[in-house]
Design a protein around this motif. Sequence first.
Motif, PDB file in Angstrom:
ATOM      1  N   GLN A  16       0.805  -1.213   0.000  1.00  0.00           N
ATOM      2  CA  GLN A  16       0.000   0.000   0.000  1.00  0.00           C
ATOM      3  C   GLN A  16       0.843   1.271   0.000  1.00  0.00           C
ATOM      4  O   GLN A  16       0.308   2.358  -0.187  1.00  0.00           O
ATOM      5  CB  GLN A  16      -0.932   0.001   1.214  1.00  0.00           C
ATOM      6  N   VAL A  17       2.132   1.139   0.209  1.00  0.00           N
ATOM      7  CA  VAL A  17       3.017   2.314   0.215  1.00  0.00           C
ATOM      8  C   VAL A  17       3.241   2.769  -1.222  1.00  0.00           C
ATOM      9  O   VAL A  17       3.582   1.953  -2.091  1.00  0.00           O
ATOM     10  CB  VAL A  17       4.353   1.972   0.897  1.00  0.00           C
ATOM     11  N   PRO A  18       3.057   4.043  -1.521  1.00  0.00           N
ATOM     12  CA  PRO A  18       3.270   4.525  -2.893  1.00  0.00           C
ATOM     13  C   PRO A  18       4.705   4.295  -3.350  1.00  0.00           C
ATOM     14  O   PRO A  18       5.657   4.562  -2.621  1.00  0.00           O
ATOM     15  CB  PRO A  18       2.957   6.022  -2.795  1.00  0.00           C
ATOM     16  N   GLY A  19       4.844   3.785  -4.563  1.00  0.00           N
ATOM     17  CA  GLY A  19       6.149   3.540  -5.139  1.00  0.00           C
ATOM     18  C   GLY A  19       6.625   2.107  -5.037  1.00  0.00           C
ATOM     19  O   GLY A  19       7.581   1.728  -5.707  1.00  0.00           O
ATOM     20  N   VAL A  20       5.987   1.297  -4.207  1.00  0.00           N
ATOM     21  CA  VAL A  20       6.401  -0.097  -4.021  1.00  0.00           C
ATOM     22  C   VAL A  20       5.820  -0.936  -5.146  1.00  0.00           C
ATOM     23  O   VAL A  20       4.601  -0.993  -5.333  1.00  0.00           O
ATOM     24  CB  VAL A  20       5.954  -0.628  -2.649  1.00  0.00           C
ATOM     25  N   GLN A  21       6.676  -1.585  -5.901  1.00  0.00           N
ATOM     26  CA  GLN A  21       6.240  -2.444  -6.997  1.00  0.00           C
ATOM     27  C   GLN A  21       6.026  -3.880  -6.536  1.00  0.00           C
ATOM     28  O   GLN A  21       5.084  -4.546  -6.956  1.00  0.00           O
ATOM     29  CB  GLN A  21       7.277  -2.416  -8.123  1.00  0.00           C
ATOM     30  N   SER A  22       6.907  -4.396  -5.704  1.00  0.00           N
ATOM     31  CA  SER A  22       6.780  -5.737  -5.155  1.00  0.00           C
ATOM     32  C   SER A  22       7.417  -5.755  -3.774  1.00  0.00           C
ATOM     33  O   SER A  22       8.283  -4.923  -3.472  1.00  0.00           O
ATOM     34  CB  SER A  22       7.440  -6.786  -6.062  1.00  0.00           C
ATOM     35  N   ALA A  23       6.983  -6.686  -2.943  1.00  0.00           N
ATOM     36  CA  ALA A  23       7.484  -6.753  -1.573  1.00  0.00           C
ATOM     37  C   ALA A  23       7.534  -8.199  -1.128  1.00  0.00           C
ATOM     38  O   ALA A  23       6.729  -9.031  -1.557  1.00  0.00           O
ATOM     39  CB  ALA A  23       6.597  -5.936  -0.628  1.00  0.00           C
ATOM     40  N   ARG A  24       8.483  -8.476  -0.275  1.00  0.00           N
ATOM     41  CA  ARG A  24       8.625  -9.789   0.328  1.00  0.00           C
ATOM     42  C   ARG A  24       8.949  -9.602   1.807  1.00  0.00           C
ATOM     43  O   ARG A  24       9.837  -8.824   2.153  1.00  0.00           O
ATOM     44  CB  ARG A  24       9.725 -10.590  -0.368  1.00  0.00           C
ATOM     45  N   VAL A  25       8.260 -10.318   2.671  1.00  0.00           N
ATOM     46  CA  VAL A  25       8.403 -10.155   4.116  1.00  0.00           C
ATOM     47  C   VAL A  25       8.682 -11.514   4.736  1.00  0.00           C
ATOM     48  O   VAL A  25       8.002 -12.500   4.422  1.00  0.00           O
ATOM     49  CB  VAL A  25       7.141  -9.532   4.754  1.00  0.00           C
ATOM     50  N   ALA A  26       9.678 -11.571   5.582  1.00  0.00           N
ATOM     51  CA  ALA A  26      10.014 -12.772   6.341  1.00  0.00           C
ATOM     52  C   ALA A  26       9.858 -12.454   7.820  1.00  0.00           C
ATOM     53  O   ALA A  26      10.503 -11.533   8.333  1.00  0.00           O
ATOM     54  CB  ALA A  26      11.439 -13.238   6.039  1.00  0.00           C
ATOM     55  N   VAL A  27       9.006 -13.200   8.498  1.00  0.00           N
ATOM     56  CA  VAL A  27       8.723 -12.981   9.912  1.00  0.00           C
ATOM     57  C   VAL A  27       9.378 -14.077  10.732  1.00  0.00           C
ATOM     58  O   VAL A  27       9.079 -15.265  10.541  1.00  0.00           O
ATOM     59  CB  VAL A  27       7.201 -12.945  10.179  1.00  0.00           C
ATOM     60  N   GLY A  28      10.261 -13.695  11.613  1.00  0.00           N
ATOM     61  CA  GLY A  28      10.880 -14.625  12.547  1.00  0.00           C
ATOM     62  C   GLY A  28      10.376 -14.375  13.954  1.00  0.00           C
ATOM     63  O   GLY A  28       9.519 -13.519  14.196  1.00  0.00           O
ATOM     64  N   ARG A  29      10.936 -15.119  14.897  1.00  0.00           N
ATOM     65  CA  ARG A  29      10.509 -14.933  16.281  1.00  0.00           C
ATOM     66  C   ARG A  29      11.056 -13.644  16.877  1.00  0.00           C
ATOM     67  O   ARG A  29      10.458 -13.098  17.794  1.00  0.00           O
ATOM     68  CB  ARG A  29      10.963 -16.127  17.133  1.00  0.00           C
ATOM     69  N   ARG A  30      12.172 -13.143  16.365  1.00  0.00           N
ATOM     70  CA  ARG A  30      12.773 -11.929  16.907  1.00  0.00           C
ATOM     71  C   ARG A  30      12.973 -10.834  15.869  1.00  0.00           C
ATOM     72  O   ARG A  30      13.229  -9.693  16.248  1.00  0.00           O
ATOM     73  CB  ARG A  30      14.129 -12.256  17.553  1.00  0.00           C
ATOM     74  N   LYS A  31      12.878 -11.172  14.589  1.00  0.00           N
ATOM     75  CA  LYS A  31      13.144 -10.189  13.553  1.00  0.00           C
ATOM     76  C   LYS A  31      12.094 -10.270  12.453  1.00  0.00           C
ATOM     77  O   LYS A  31      11.575 -11.339  12.166  1.00  0.00           O
ATOM     78  CB  LYS A  31      14.540 -10.397  12.938  1.00  0.00           C
ATOM     79  N   VAL A  32      11.832  -9.123  11.868  1.00  0.00           N
ATOM     80  CA  VAL A  32      10.984  -9.023  10.684  1.00  0.00           C
ATOM     81  C   VAL A  32      11.828  -8.358   9.600  1.00  0.00           C
ATOM     82  O   VAL A  32      12.305  -7.237   9.779  1.00  0.00           O
ATOM     83  CB  VAL A  32       9.710  -8.206  10.956  1.00  0.00           C
ATOM     84  N   LYS A  33      12.013  -9.068   8.485  1.00  0.00           N
ATOM     85  CA  LYS A  33      12.808  -8.552   7.379  1.00  0.00           C
ATOM     86  C   LYS A  33      11.896  -8.296   6.187  1.00  0.00           C
ATOM     87  O   LYS A  33      11.215  -9.208   5.726  1.00  0.00           O
ATOM     88  CB  LYS A  33      13.912  -9.542   6.998  1.00  0.00           C
ATOM     89  N   ALA A  34      11.912  -7.075   5.725  1.00  0.00           N
ATOM     90  CA  ALA A  34      11.086  -6.683   4.579  1.00  0.00           C
ATOM     91  C   ALA A  34      11.995  -6.215   3.448  1.00  0.00           C
ATOM     92  O   ALA A  34      12.908  -5.402   3.673  1.00  0.00           O
ATOM     93  CB  ALA A  34      10.116  -5.579   4.969  1.00  0.00           C
TER      94      ALA A  34
END
Length: 227
Positions: A164-182
């Motif tokens: 939903q952020v303007p300008g973002v064409q594609s996104a990938r998110v990895a959710v761990g127990r202590r970290k979130v990597k986008a």
Amino acid sequence: MSANTWRQPTGDSDLPSDSGQAAPSADGTPGAGATAAIDKRGRSARRFWSARRIPAALVALLSVAAIGLLLYDVVSVRAGRSAMRWRRRLAEELATRPLDDIWVIVGAAVAMALGLWLFLLAVTPGLRRLLPMRQPTGIPGAEEVRAGLDRRAAALVLRDRAMQVPGVQSARVAVGRRKVKARARAHFRDLEEVRADLDATLGEAVTSLGLARQPTLTVRVRRPKKG
């Protein structure tokens, strides 16, 4: 295992833009980092423990079969019959085979590995895909209810918020127990502006998940490969 979700794969990027930002805390204060939620009795939120039914059933069945066969042979010997051939052979091998024999070493290593595996199953919670959520306060009986969120579902929610952020064409998110990597690819707008908006949007989204332990947030934004 981290849950990965993605949309519209693109080519390699240009220069990456890295940023590390801690997700806001439950009261909205940014930079809280990976902190565990503490209830009114001063205890930190605990992870969910797996029942481990399959390993327990396998160990129980193998133990029952081995002990039953051994007891049957012992009773047969007490009744005046000869011991089974396998038990006589096993006793002979244990009495005559040296300790540095390759089969003795292999058998000891296998037994040690199985014992270590069972020990780890006994002392670790398991259910790594479930993230414990905060318990509500001020509600009667809320202490008896525990809620958890699947990491793949959390990653899907965060991915949708990132798109939903303007300008973002594609996104990938990895959710761990202590970290979130986008990781996102921006096809227009300045990369720093997109990254700042992603930091704010995903930081708010991580807080709204209601997790007991707020994970740290890392955002990377790249350009898609031209052509």
